[in-house]
Design a protein around this motif. Structure first.
Motif, PDB file in Angstrom:
ATOM      1  N   SER A 286       0.793  -1.209   0.039  1.00  0.00           N
ATOM      2  CA  SER A 286      -0.129   0.007   0.104  1.00  0.00           C
ATOM      3  C   SER A 286       0.857   1.234   0.075  1.00  0.00           C
ATOM      4  CB  SER A 286      -1.205   0.057   1.003  1.00  0.00           C
ATOM      5  OG  SER A 286      -0.323   0.207   2.573  1.00  0.00           O
ATOM      6  N   ARG A 311      -1.636  -7.730  -4.088  1.00  0.00           N
ATOM      7  CA  ARG A 311      -2.590  -6.448  -3.965  1.00  0.00           C
ATOM      8  C   ARG A 311      -1.781  -5.166  -4.045  1.00  0.00           C
ATOM      9  NH1 ARG A 311      -8.004  -5.330  -3.880  1.00  0.00           N
ATOM     10  NH2 ARG A 311      -8.558  -4.170  -2.114  1.00  0.00           N
ATOM     11  N   ASN A 313      -2.879  -1.453  -2.712  1.00  0.00           N
ATOM     12  CA  ASN A 313      -4.020  -0.182  -2.287  1.00  0.00           C
ATOM     13  C   ASN A 313      -3.385   1.048  -2.442  1.00  0.00           C
ATOM     14  OD1 ASN A 313      -6.006  -2.261  -1.878  1.00  0.00           O
ATOM     15  ND2 ASN A 313      -5.726  -2.079   0.340  1.00  0.00           N
ATOM     16  N   TRP A 315      -4.095   5.144  -1.695  1.00  0.00           N
ATOM     17  CA  TRP A 315      -5.071   5.868  -0.736  1.00  0.00           C
ATOM     18  C   TRP A 315      -4.774   7.439  -1.067  1.00  0.00           C
ATOM     19  CZ3 TRP A 315      -8.409   2.941   1.329  1.00  0.00           C
ATOM     20  CH2 TRP A 315      -8.108   1.461   1.701  1.00  0.00           C
ATOM     21  N   PRO A 342      -8.138   0.122   5.560  1.00  0.00           N
ATOM     22  CA  PRO A 342      -6.634  -0.223   5.295  1.00  0.00           C
ATOM     23  C   PRO A 342      -6.260  -1.123   6.282  1.00  0.00           C
ATOM     24  CG  PRO A 342      -7.124   2.079   5.260  1.00  0.00           C
ATOM     25  CD  PRO A 342      -8.306   1.880   5.835  1.00  0.00           C
ATOM     26  N   GLU A 345      -8.365  -4.757   5.556  1.00  0.00           N
ATOM     27  CA  GLU A 345      -7.908  -5.411   4.364  1.00  0.00           C
ATOM     28  C   GLU A 345      -6.450  -6.251   4.321  1.00  0.00           C
ATOM     29  OE1 GLU A 345      -8.384  -2.950   0.923  1.00  0.00           O
ATOM     30  OE2 GLU A 345     -10.661  -3.309   0.949  1.00  0.00           O
ATOM     31  N   ASN A 368      -6.445  -1.701  -6.164  1.00  0.00           N
ATOM     32  CA  ASN A 368      -7.635  -0.838  -5.801  1.00  0.00           C
ATOM     33  C   ASN A 368      -7.185   0.498  -5.213  1.00  0.00           C
ATOM     34  OD1 ASN A 368     -10.043  -0.087  -4.170  1.00  0.00           O
ATOM     35  ND2 ASN A 368     -10.474  -2.109  -3.970  1.00  0.00           N
ATOM     36  N   ARG A 393     -13.607   4.108  -4.504  1.00  0.00           N
ATOM     37  CA  ARG A 393     -12.328   3.269  -4.877  1.00  0.00           C
ATOM     38  C   ARG A 393     -12.625   2.574  -6.263  1.00  0.00           C
ATOM     39  NH1 ARG A 393     -10.923  -0.682  -0.027  1.00  0.00           N
ATOM     40  NH2 ARG A 393      -8.950  -0.486  -0.857  1.00  0.00           N
ATOM     41  N   THR A 395     -11.354  -0.443  -9.001  1.00  0.00           N
ATOM     42  CA  THR A 395     -10.416  -1.611  -9.123  1.00  0.00           C
ATOM     43  C   THR A 395      -9.770  -1.801 -10.596  1.00  0.00           C
ATOM     44  OG1 THR A 395     -12.507  -3.084  -9.252  1.00  0.00           O
ATOM     45  CG2 THR A 395     -11.723  -2.850  -7.132  1.00  0.00           C
TER      46      THR A 395
END
Length: 603
Positions: A286, A311, A313, A315, A342, A345, A368, A393, A395
């Motif tokens: 992230s 993955r 993320n 933000w 946050p 997940e 995401n 958000r 994807t």
């Protein structure tokens, strides 16, 4: 640990964390975060009279009933002793362990003690430790040795920690969860552990390439590095060995930067992506759009190189802002919806890959991405805003899908003299030039290290007034008001590029490009930015340059304008003319065939 009495923690302490974040006024961890962790530790150790809100008291009682708490010292291969905090769940059932290398802060593993208790409630043994050299002398959470900045000693220490947990906790699987400094160490230990014992990694507010995070486009991120030096819990001379001291001093002074690049590259997860891929380590990353420590573009590069289950993320905000409250003490009664997502997940990723939980993780899209400032807010006491509906958000199956097209905006000259601004137009223009005085700080800045982006995360992005920007020391170009469907004029998705022809009165120039969203009332919000420093110029000779700004996801509202601002100095960065006694002149122009332009990514 400290002679100060154990602090009392109230609902107001937790509200402080949930509404203001984890960063305090001195660019370090906030007092509220440290108070919560100190009180939790005292309560776990049986201290009488510790004041905690009911939810935290119940958390302590639950973990004490089901686990054994310890504060071991783990001896590394070279004899350095690492401070650690462990939770061993009771019973004979096999349990995985989550190892948490601490972030880069003066308190080591202490600030996120709440998270270790929550992990234990989810069914994990937990071992948190302070990397070597991190911490304040005399505190229980401080480790011995010199800070290695995620180098080979830290990789070896991570393996020593795994050795310890295998003997002390007998885990069924080993996972790593790290935030900031701990996130990079987590990835690097997983890629280098000789026995390949790491089954999953969560890397929050992480970096992809340490070299390009701190030194890119010829520009040093001096404020970030100075803050990192200041975060260790002691002076440079006590916290780093002589080699590292020299390297950091050279960085701050702009000397021997090739050595800095080699040093940073060795400490980059991206450099070992092939090893991570070969080992098949599921990796959760992230980052934030307005990162001031570890910018987003190198993380995107790392993510694209990974072929493991992964993955990403992305933000709103800055370093540590999204996940910080969830790690430090986020309880029931959140100040805004989405604040717990946050960390939730991140835990779900570990649950699937370590506990074998049958959750939705296998169906998650790889990317995401949260679109900046699409949240809804209401006025709150003190003149701030409170989020009522979280930002949207989006994807994607891969980062490549984010940008589906682009739009070229060409820079123009000005017709008159004085303070006129240029325009951004769809037609190439050439043959013009514009000058500004280089070397002065202006009110056009990217934002304060850690703080401005943290406020963005909580619904309060900084407002700028481009009309008041100092025109003699910067240049401005803007579009007309733009239109579009569904109240959105442009869906900016990805990394913009800027091309200019530059001439300087000296042999070097720093040019910083800022992209703004300008509302009809003249106020603006920053979309993205990036500096570029060019050296070895022939004074008063044109050189065409182009560079990539930091990636974004930004919806420009209908009726708003895009503005491009170019200046020479920002407090975050080095400046090419810092050793000169006076201001210099930088000229921006547009050459036929290489017309000055902004290439805007759309999605």
């Amino acid at each position: 640990m400290t002679s100060d009495p154990t602090p009392s923690v109230t609902e107001a302490t937790l509200t402080d964390i949930a509404t203001n974040g984890v960063w305090g006024p001195d660019h370090s961890v906030s007092k509220a975060v440290v108070d919560v962790s100190r009180a939790l530790l005292a309560s776990l150790q049986g201290e009488e009279g510790v004041e905690l809100p009911p939810e935290l008291s119940e958390l302590v009682v639950d973990v004490q009933r089901n686990a054994t708490i310890a504060l071991p010292r783990i001896t590394a291969n070279d004899g350095v002793r690492l401070s650690a905090f462990s939770i061993k769940l009771k019973g004979d059932a096999p349990r995985p362990v989550v190892i948490v290398p601490a972030g880069w802060n003066p308190y080591g593993w202490l600030p996120f003690l709440y998270a270790y208790l929550k992990l234990a409630q989810r069914g994990y043994h937990v071992l948190a430790y302070s990397p070597r050299g991190i911490g304040i002398k005399g505190w229980v959470s401080t480790s011995e040795g010199f800070v290695d900045v995620a180098g080979p000693n830290d990789w070896a220490d991570g393996s020593s920690v795994i050795d310890y947990v295998q003997e002390a906790l007998d885990p069924s699987r080993v996972g790593f969860l790290g935030e900031s400094y701990g996130s990079g160490i987590s990835q690097l230990v997983a890629a280098h552990d000789p026995a390949n014992r790491v089954s999953a990694v969560v890397a929050l507010s992480t970096w992809g390439n340490l070299a390009t995070s701190l030194y890119n486009n010829g520009t040093r991120h001096v404020q970030a590095v100075q803050a990192l030096i200041d975060f260790t819990g002691g002076p440079l001379e006590e916290k780093f060995d002589e080699e590292a001291q020299l390297l950091l001093k050279n960085f701050l002074n702009g000397r021997d930067l090739d050595e800095v690049v080699a040093w940073g590259t060795e400490r980059s997860p991206e450099a070992y992506a092939d090893q991570t891929n070969a080992r098949g380590i599921p990796t959760f990353l992230s980052n934030t759009w307005h990162e001031t420590l570890f910018p987003v573009n190198p993380v995107l590069d790392l993510f694209e190189r990974l072929t493991v289950p992964k993955r990403l993320n992305l933000w709103i905000g800055d370093h540590g802002a999204p996940e910080g409250p969830g790690l430090a003490g986020l309880v029931t009664g959140l100040p805004f919806p989405g604040l717990a997502v946050p960390t939730r997940e991140a835990y779900e990723w570990l649950d699937h890959h370590l506990l074998g939980a049958d959750n939705d993780v296998p169906n998650w899209p790889a990317v995401n991405s949260q679109s900046m400032f699409t949240y809804q807010t209401v006025a709150a006491p003190g003149g701030t805003e409170l989020i009522t509906v979280p930002a949207r958000r989006e994807t994607y199956a891969s980062w490549d899908e984010v940008t589906t097209g682009s739009e070229s905006w060409y820079l123009t000259g000005v017709d008159g003299a004085g303070d006129d601004d240029g325009t951004l137009t769809d037609k190439p223009t050439a043959g013009w030039s514009r000058d500004f005085e280089a070397g002065a700080l202006t009110s056009c800045v990217a934002g304060e290290l850690l703080k401005t982006g943290q406020q963005e995360w909580f619904g309060n992005p900084k407002s700028y007034e481009p009309a008041k920007f100092e025109r003699g020391q910067l240049l401005v170009w803007s579009t007309d008001p733009l239109t579009g469907s569904d109240k959105v004029a442009r869906r900016i998705r990805g990394a913009a590029t800027v091309r200019l022809t530059v001439r300087s009165s000296v042999d070097a120039a720093t040019v910083i490009a800022y992209l703004y969203d300008v509302a009809p009332d003249g106020t603006a919000r920053i979309i993205t930015h990036e500096p570029l420093t060019v050296t070895d110029l022939t004074p008063k000779t044109d050189t065409t340059v182009s560079w990539t700004l930091q990636a974004v996801s930004y919806d420009l509202p209908a009726g708003h304008r895009i503005a491009l601002v170019v200046n020479s100095r920002d407090p975050l960065y080095s400046y090419a003319g810092s050793d000169l006694p006076a201001l210099t002149t930088t000229t921006v122009s547009s050459m036929s065939g290489n017309e000055a332009k902004l290439e805007l990514p759309l999605g």
